[in-house]
Design a protein around this motif. Sequence first.
Motif, short mmCIF file in Angstrom:
data_model
loop_
_atom_site.label_atom_id
_atom_site.label_comp_id
_atom_site.label_asym_id
_atom_site.label_seq_id
_atom_site.Cartn_x
_atom_site.Cartn_y
_atom_site.Cartn_z
N GLY A 1 -38.54 45.29 -17.25
CA GLY A 1 -39.97 45.52 -17.10
C GLY A 1 -40.78 45.11 -18.32
O GLY A 1 -42.00 45.24 -18.33
N GLY A 2 -40.10 44.61 -19.35
CA GLY A 2 -40.81 44.17 -20.55
C GLY A 2 -41.41 45.32 -21.35
O GLY A 2 -42.40 45.14 -22.05
N ARG A 3 -40.81 46.50 -21.27
CA ARG A 3 -41.32 47.68 -21.98
C ARG A 3 -40.58 47.85 -23.30
O ARG A 3 -39.71 48.70 -23.44
CB ARG A 3 -41.15 48.93 -21.12
CG ARG A 3 -41.97 48.98 -19.86
CD ARG A 3 -43.47 49.15 -20.14
NE ARG A 3 -43.79 50.21 -21.06
CZ ARG A 3 -44.08 51.46 -20.71
NH1 ARG A 3 -44.11 51.79 -19.44
NH2 ARG A 3 -44.38 52.36 -21.63
N GLN A 4 -40.93 47.05 -24.29
CA GLN A 4 -40.28 47.09 -25.59
C GLN A 4 -40.46 48.45 -26.27
O GLN A 4 -39.56 48.94 -26.93
CB GLN A 4 -40.80 45.96 -26.48
CG GLN A 4 -40.04 45.80 -27.78
CD GLN A 4 -38.58 45.44 -27.57
OE1 GLN A 4 -38.24 44.64 -26.72
NE2 GLN A 4 -37.70 46.04 -28.37
N ASP A 5 -41.63 49.07 -26.06
CA ASP A 5 -41.88 50.37 -26.67
C ASP A 5 -40.89 51.42 -26.17
O ASP A 5 -40.31 52.19 -26.96
CB ASP A 5 -43.32 50.82 -26.39
CG ASP A 5 -43.64 50.92 -24.91
OD1 ASP A 5 -43.06 50.15 -24.10
OD2 ASP A 5 -44.49 51.75 -24.54
N MET A 6 -40.64 51.45 -24.87
CA MET A 6 -39.70 52.40 -24.30
C MET A 6 -38.25 52.04 -24.68
O MET A 6 -37.42 52.92 -24.90
CB MET A 6 -39.83 52.46 -22.77
CG MET A 6 -41.15 53.02 -22.30
SD MET A 6 -41.46 54.70 -22.88
CE MET A 6 -40.25 55.62 -21.98
N LEU A 7 -37.97 50.75 -24.76
CA LEU A 7 -36.66 50.29 -25.17
C LEU A 7 -36.35 50.79 -26.58
O LEU A 7 -35.26 51.31 -26.83
CB LEU A 7 -36.63 48.76 -25.13
CG LEU A 7 -35.30 48.13 -24.80
CD1 LEU A 7 -35.28 47.77 -23.32
CD2 LEU A 7 -35.08 46.90 -25.62
#
Length: 150
Positions: A70-76
């Motif tokens: 999903g392209g959620r680097q912050d959550m990653l």
Amino acid sequence: MTLKERLNNDFKEAMKNKDKIRKDTINFVRAAIKQVEVDTREELDDSAIAQILAKQVKMRKDALADFEAGGRQDMLDQYTAEIEVLQEYMPRQLTHEEIMQMVKEVAEELSIEAGSGKAAMGKLMGPVMARVKGVAEGNTVKEIVNRFLD
């Protein structure tokens, strides 16, 4: 010091140090422990708490792929940091070589030959998982057993 006491002390320390990720992660684990204790009406020992920690780590690792897709680097980044915090409290995990050695031992005890195919998967997985409970992830064990049987 029990694992539960260590979690409580580290939670207080994280609050003092204003370490949000550490504080929140430990708080989630403490809540999960408390929930199980309320449900079962008994106090958990270190091995039961280690199982809860393993479940929390697995849950976060499973979510990493979704966040990456999903392209959620912050959550990653957040979940990766949480996994690191949780792993500090878990027992040392077995290496691939140690797991492979255990698979070979169990296979020998059960008279299962290397390369005997997927048919022996069920016979081998159960006893191996019983031995590595809490110190190896199921997916890793499955991968190694598959490699042994192929």
